[in-house]
Design a protein around this motif. Structure first.
Motif, PDB file in Angstrom:
ATOM      1  N   ALA A  28       0.816  -1.217   0.000  1.00 50.53           N
ATOM      2  CA  ALA A  28       0.000   0.000   0.000  1.00 50.53           C
ATOM      3  C   ALA A  28       0.848   1.263   0.000  1.00 50.53           C
ATOM      4  O   ALA A  28       0.473   2.270  -0.607  1.00 50.53           O
ATOM      5  N   THR A  29       2.002   1.217   0.647  1.00 49.99           N
ATOM      6  CA  THR A  29       2.872   2.395   0.682  1.00 49.99           C
ATOM      7  C   THR A  29       3.377   2.737  -0.711  1.00 49.99           C
ATOM      8  O   THR A  29       3.376   3.907  -1.112  1.00 49.99           O
ATOM      9  N   VAL A  30       3.783   1.736  -1.473  1.00 45.52           N
ATOM     10  CA  VAL A  30       4.234   1.959  -2.846  1.00 45.52           C
ATOM     11  C   VAL A  30       3.090   2.516  -3.685  1.00 45.52           C
ATOM     12  O   VAL A  30       3.261   3.486  -4.437  1.00 45.52           O
ATOM     13  N   GLN A  31       1.906   1.927  -3.541  1.00 45.89           N
ATOM     14  CA  GLN A  31       0.757   2.378  -4.323  1.00 45.89           C
ATOM     15  C   GLN A  31       0.418   3.836  -4.002  1.00 45.89           C
ATOM     16  O   GLN A  31       0.179   4.638  -4.909  1.00 45.89           O
ATOM     17  N   TYR A  32       0.412   4.170  -2.737  1.00 48.12           N
ATOM     18  CA  TYR A  32       0.098   5.541  -2.317  1.00 48.12           C
ATOM     19  C   TYR A  32       1.091   6.542  -2.911  1.00 48.12           C
ATOM     20  O   TYR A  32       0.701   7.526  -3.553  1.00 48.12           O
ATOM     21  N   HIS A  33       2.374   6.294  -2.689  1.00 41.65           N
ATOM     22  CA  HIS A  33       3.385   7.256  -3.148  1.00 41.65           C
ATOM     23  C   HIS A  33       3.427   7.346  -4.670  1.00 41.65           C
ATOM     24  O   HIS A  33       3.596   8.445  -5.219  1.00 41.65           O
ATOM     25  N   ALA A  34       3.254   6.230  -5.351  1.00 43.12           N
ATOM     26  CA  ALA A  34       3.268   6.248  -6.810  1.00 43.12           C
ATOM     27  C   ALA A  34       2.062   7.011  -7.363  1.00 43.12           C
ATOM     28  O   ALA A  34       2.196   7.794  -8.317  1.00 43.12           O
ATOM     29  N   CYS A  35       0.891   6.810  -6.781  1.00 48.38           N
ATOM     30  CA  CYS A  35      -0.306   7.543  -7.236  1.00 48.38           C
ATOM     31  C   CYS A  35      -0.146   9.037  -6.995  1.00 48.38           C
ATOM     32  O   CYS A  35      -0.508   9.855  -7.853  1.00 48.38           O
ATOM     33  N   GLU A  36       0.385   9.405  -5.834  1.00 50.11           N
ATOM     34  CA  GLU A  36       0.625  10.821  -5.564  1.00 50.11           C
ATOM     35  C   GLU A  36       1.635  11.399  -6.550  1.00 50.11           C
ATOM     36  O   GLU A  36       1.481  12.530  -7.013  1.00 50.11           O
ATOM     37  N   ALA A  37       2.663  10.612  -6.874  1.00 49.52           N
ATOM     38  CA  ALA A  37       3.657  11.075  -7.847  1.00 49.52           C
ATOM     39  C   ALA A  37       3.033  11.239  -9.233  1.00 49.52           C
ATOM     40  O   ALA A  37       3.306  12.223  -9.930  1.00 49.52           O
ATOM     41  N   VAL A  38       2.193  10.296  -9.639  1.00 54.30           N
ATOM     42  CA  VAL A  38       1.510  10.411 -10.935  1.00 54.30           C
ATOM     43  C   VAL A  38       0.681  11.689 -10.962  1.00 54.30           C
ATOM     44  O   VAL A  38       0.731  12.462 -11.930  1.00 54.30           O
ATOM     45  N   ALA A  39      -0.087  11.937  -9.918  1.00 53.18           N
ATOM     46  CA  ALA A  39      -0.915  13.145  -9.873  1.00 53.18           C
ATOM     47  C   ALA A  39      -0.046  14.402  -9.990  1.00 53.18           C
ATOM     48  O   ALA A  39      -0.372  15.312 -10.765  1.00 53.18           O
TER      49      ALA A  39
END
Length: 148
Positions: free
Chosen positions: A12-23
């Motif tokens: 979940a940590t990877v998913q969270y940070h990656a989604c925030e980075a994409v945004a």
């Protein structure tokens, strides 16, 4: 980054940070960056992250934010349609569980999908500009796409 999301779907940590980075990348870089993210299966990775972590408010908020940022770049960005059959239930669950952090994003995304549904009825399959296909209309990934 998208590769990390795919390789670490259970984190979940990877998913969270990656989604925030994409945004952040899309909001800063606009339609060109949204097209690059989509060309490396970014939309699919975000949807998979959302579906893999339905009880994580941070992942749900970040994923909805990233999808919103990408769809907000249309029509100048070349993006796939959000697949209603897979995406709608994931988004509705995010809104139901986390209305304060996901509700507005989900409402905008569902409205966006409805707009596509309405335009599908007017689509001319003989006119390549009207066909909403993916990835056939996507440009090949540039060397810059690897940086993401």
């Amino acid at each position: 980054m998208i590769g990390a999301m795919q390789a670490h779907i259970g984190d979940a940590t990877v998913q969270y940070h990656a989604c925030e980075a994409v945004a952040a990348i899309v909001e800063t870089g606009g339609p060109d960056r949204a097209t690059v993210v989509a060309s490396v299966s970014g939309v699919t990775a975000i949807i998979n992250g959302l579906s893999s972590h339905p009880s994580s408010e941070s992942v749900q908020q970040a994923g909805c934010h990233a999808l919103f940022a990408m769809t907000n770049c249309e029509p100048r960005a070349n993006l796939p349609q959000l697949p209603r059959s897979q995406t709608e239930s994931i988004l509705r669950l995010a809104k139901e569980q986390f209305p304060d952090t996901c509700g507005d994003y989900v409402d905008a995304l569902l409205q966006h999908m409805s707009t596509y549904d309405a335009s599908d009825n007017d689509e001319d399959p003989n006119n390549p500009m009207d066909v909403q296909s993916f990835p056939s209309q996507m440009p090949p990934a540039s060397p810059q796409a690897v940086v993401i």
